[in-house]
Write a protein that holds these residues in place. Structure first.
Motif, PDB file in Angstrom:
ATOM      1  N   ASN A  88      -1.899 -28.023  17.165  1.00 10.85           N
ATOM      2  CA  ASN A  88      -2.028 -26.594  16.797  1.00 10.85           C
ATOM      3  C   ASN A  88      -3.155 -26.324  15.807  1.00 10.85           C
ATOM      4  O   ASN A  88      -2.993 -25.518  14.882  1.00 10.85           O
ATOM      5  CB  ASN A  88      -0.712 -26.057  16.198  1.00 10.85           C
ATOM      6  N   GLY A 115       8.758 -33.965  13.582  1.00 17.73           N
ATOM      7  CA  GLY A 115       8.913 -32.517  13.446  1.00 17.73           C
ATOM      8  C   GLY A 115      10.085 -31.972  14.245  1.00 17.73           C
ATOM      9  O   GLY A 115      10.830 -31.115  13.760  1.00 17.73           O
ATOM     10  N   VAL A 116      10.269 -32.449  15.459  1.00 20.53           N
ATOM     11  CA  VAL A 116      11.362 -31.940  16.307  1.00 20.53           C
ATOM     12  C   VAL A 116      12.707 -32.207  15.635  1.00 20.53           C
ATOM     13  O   VAL A 116      13.590 -31.331  15.582  1.00 20.53           O
ATOM     14  CB  VAL A 116      11.311 -32.617  17.698  1.00 20.53           C
ATOM     15  N   GLN A 149       9.864 -25.420   7.516  1.00 25.65           N
ATOM     16  CA  GLN A 149       9.734 -24.808   8.848  1.00 25.65           C
ATOM     17  C   GLN A 149       8.301 -24.939   9.330  1.00 25.65           C
ATOM     18  O   GLN A 149       8.049 -25.295  10.482  1.00 25.65           O
ATOM     19  CB  GLN A 149      10.125 -23.320   8.801  1.00 25.65           C
ATOM     20  N   LYS A 150       7.358 -24.629   8.466  1.00 25.10           N
ATOM     21  CA  LYS A 150       5.942 -24.702   8.847  1.00 25.10           C
ATOM     22  C   LYS A 150       5.540 -26.137   9.153  1.00 25.10           C
ATOM     23  O   LYS A 150       4.928 -26.420  10.189  1.00 25.10           O
ATOM     24  CB  LYS A 150       5.065 -24.179   7.717  1.00 25.10           C
ATOM     25  N   SER A 203       7.286 -28.761   9.917  1.00 27.24           N
ATOM     26  CA  SER A 203       7.947 -29.421  11.053  1.00 27.24           C
ATOM     27  C   SER A 203       7.584 -28.784  12.388  1.00 27.24           C
ATOM     28  O   SER A 203       7.745 -29.407  13.437  1.00 27.24           O
ATOM     29  CB  SER A 203       9.472 -29.416  10.858  1.00 27.24           C
ATOM     30  N   SER A 204       7.088 -27.545  12.346  1.00 19.07           N
ATOM     31  CA  SER A 204       6.641 -26.922  13.601  1.00 19.07           C
ATOM     32  C   SER A 204       5.125 -27.065  13.759  1.00 19.07           C
ATOM     33  O   SER A 204       4.539 -26.480  14.665  1.00 19.07           O
ATOM     34  CB  SER A 204       7.046 -25.447  13.636  1.00 19.07           C
ATOM     35  N   TYR A 205       4.510 -27.823  12.857  1.00 20.97           N
ATOM     36  CA  TYR A 205       3.061 -28.090  12.909  1.00 20.97           C
ATOM     37  C   TYR A 205       2.257 -26.790  12.844  1.00 20.97           C
ATOM     38  O   TYR A 205       1.188 -26.677  13.432  1.00 20.97           O
ATOM     39  CB  TYR A 205       2.705 -28.921  14.157  1.00 20.97           C
ATOM     40  N   THR A 206       2.818 -25.820  12.130  1.00 15.19           N
ATOM     41  CA  THR A 206       2.121 -24.564  11.899  1.00 15.19           C
ATOM     42  C   THR A 206       1.246 -24.719  10.655  1.00 15.19           C
ATOM     43  O   THR A 206       1.741 -25.193   9.629  1.00 15.19           O
ATOM     44  CB  THR A 206       3.141 -23.430  11.640  1.00 15.19           C
ATOM     45  N   GLN A 209      13.186 -29.915  12.730  1.00 15.02           N
ATOM     46  CA  GLN A 209      13.550 -28.581  13.224  1.00 15.02           C
ATOM     47  C   GLN A 209      15.035 -28.528  13.589  1.00 15.02           C
ATOM     48  O   GLN A 209      15.726 -27.550  13.276  1.00 15.02           O
ATOM     49  CB  GLN A 209      12.704 -28.238  14.454  1.00 15.02           C
TER      50      GLN A 209
END
Ligand code: FEO
Length: 384
Positions: free
Chosen positions: A325, A193-194, A231-232, A234-237, A197
């Protein structure tokens, strides 16, 4: 296939493959995409999987129509995209490989030569002019291997994205993009993910009208939708508010508990509830559901004083992909000494920002009044 006046698609659809990367079932096959940019100079972007090199070279020859390619741009060295390198270099002895230094180290390992006399080493920000087409290279390490370089064609406003924005399934597959793109992303680059991002920060600075990945369809419309999903992810949202209930049951009692919990959640107005039978569905399907929703309930029998293998494998895959998360709850079953809840929690204890539900459920063999009450209490908490 013409993508623009100067750009052609010469990729292939693989309908014979059963497991991609030896582990992901691909019911609708897989595509290995490759592109040609026709200009004063001609560049080919990536090759294809080993079983399709002849078909790819034939398609390339047809597009070239007697001309010769100047460059083979190798964005990604994984063999599903690089198996044709040696045959290409034999067929076109004047051509030069354009790639990153880490990629050339892999070229040597795969093909026994790093083509030292026929190569152009690129790095972040390197450019290559084909005439009207000015290519700029964008480093994308670990999306999905360390050598990956993406290619931006400013004149066409196209980003060639290597594995990113790809999906399982052939280009011809008549299916929705999202489920198989999510299963592909979480399975293959979910851990990184980082790095994704970092790539997205560079990508949003570009004017992009078209995304050309190495798998799946070319994306031409509503690109913000795809970028937002990346975006979601890779940011683990969580992509959606909802509950994924994953269960490993032997004689059906744990499955019954999982289904009861699902019903209790639905009855309380929970908008999205999915149940996944870990012993029947592929683990990649379960993993993508876990990453999609905001809450996860793990239901497992106790087995050999630990976890049932399907649950063990599932949690291992979540942890490997930096699962975080989320709210997590446990339902354990054990005929004489239930220990699955503790085992599941222990496996997740190093994951970031996991909220463990206050309520858990312990079943001793079969549901009874007490465990049904615990399920209702858990549903009440998760439905809040
Ligand atoms: Fe499609 Fe990482 O190769």
């Amino acid at each position: 296939m013409e993508i623009t006046k100067d750009i052609r698609y010469i990729g292939v659809d693989d309908t014979d493959i059963d497991l991609f990367e030896g582990q992901y079932p691909v019911e609708n096959g897989m595509s290995y995409n490759s592109y040609v940019i026709l200009d004063e100079k001609i560049a080919v972007l990536d090759s294809v999987d080993a079983g399709f090199v002849d078909e790819w070279l034939d398609k390339l020859a047809a597009v070239l129509d007697g001309r010769l390619p100047d460059y083979l741009i190798v964005q990604h060295m994984e063999p599903d995209h690089s198996a044709g390198i040696a045959r290409f270099m034999e067929a076109y002895p004047e051509a030069v490989i354009v790639s990153s230094m880490p990629a050339f180290n892999m070229v040597k390992n795969y093909f026994g030569t790093d083509y030292a006399a026929r190569r152009m080493v690129i790095k972040e920000g390197s450019t290559l002019s084909l005439g009207n087409h000015e290519l700029r290279f964008i480093g994308a390490p670990m999306v999905h291997w360390p050598e990956v370089m993406m290619t931006y064609d400013a004149s066409e406003k196209i980003l060639f994205t290597a594995d990113a924005f790809g999906k399982f399934g052939t280009v011809a597959a008549d299916e929705e993009w999202l489920p198989e793109a999510r299963r592909y992303y979480i399975g293959i680059v979910g851990k990184f993910g980082v790095q994704v991002q970092n790539l997205l920060k560079k990508a949003v600075a570009l004017d992009i009208q078209m995304i050309c990945p190495l798998h799946g369809p070319i994306l031409t419309e509503n690109l913000g939708y795809y970028v937002d999903l990346y975006q979601k992810w890779s940011s683990y949202t969580p992509e959606q508010e909802g509950v994924c209930i994953a269960y490993a049951s032997v004689y059906g009692h744990t499955a019954e508990a999982a289904e009861l919990l699902a019903q209790e959640l639905i009855d309380r107005g929970c908008p999205h509830v999915v149940t996944v039978d870990l012993t029947r569905e592929d683990v990649s399907e379960a993993v993508q559901n876990a990453f999609c929703y905001s809450k996860l309930v793990l239901c497992s029998v106790t087995y050999n004083a630990g976890l049932f293998p399907a649950m063990q494998q599932f949690i291992t895959q979540l942890v490997e992909r930096n699962f975080q998360n989320r709210t997590v709850a446990f339902v354990e079953n054990g005929s004489w000494a239930p220990t699955a809840g503790k085992a599941m929690k222990t496996m997740l204890e190093n994951c970031k920002n996991i909220t463990f539900a206050e309520h858990g459920v312990t079943i001793r063999a079969a549901l009874n009044e007490d465990s049904r009450g615990q399920i209702a209490a858990l549903a009440e908490e998760l439905a809040e």
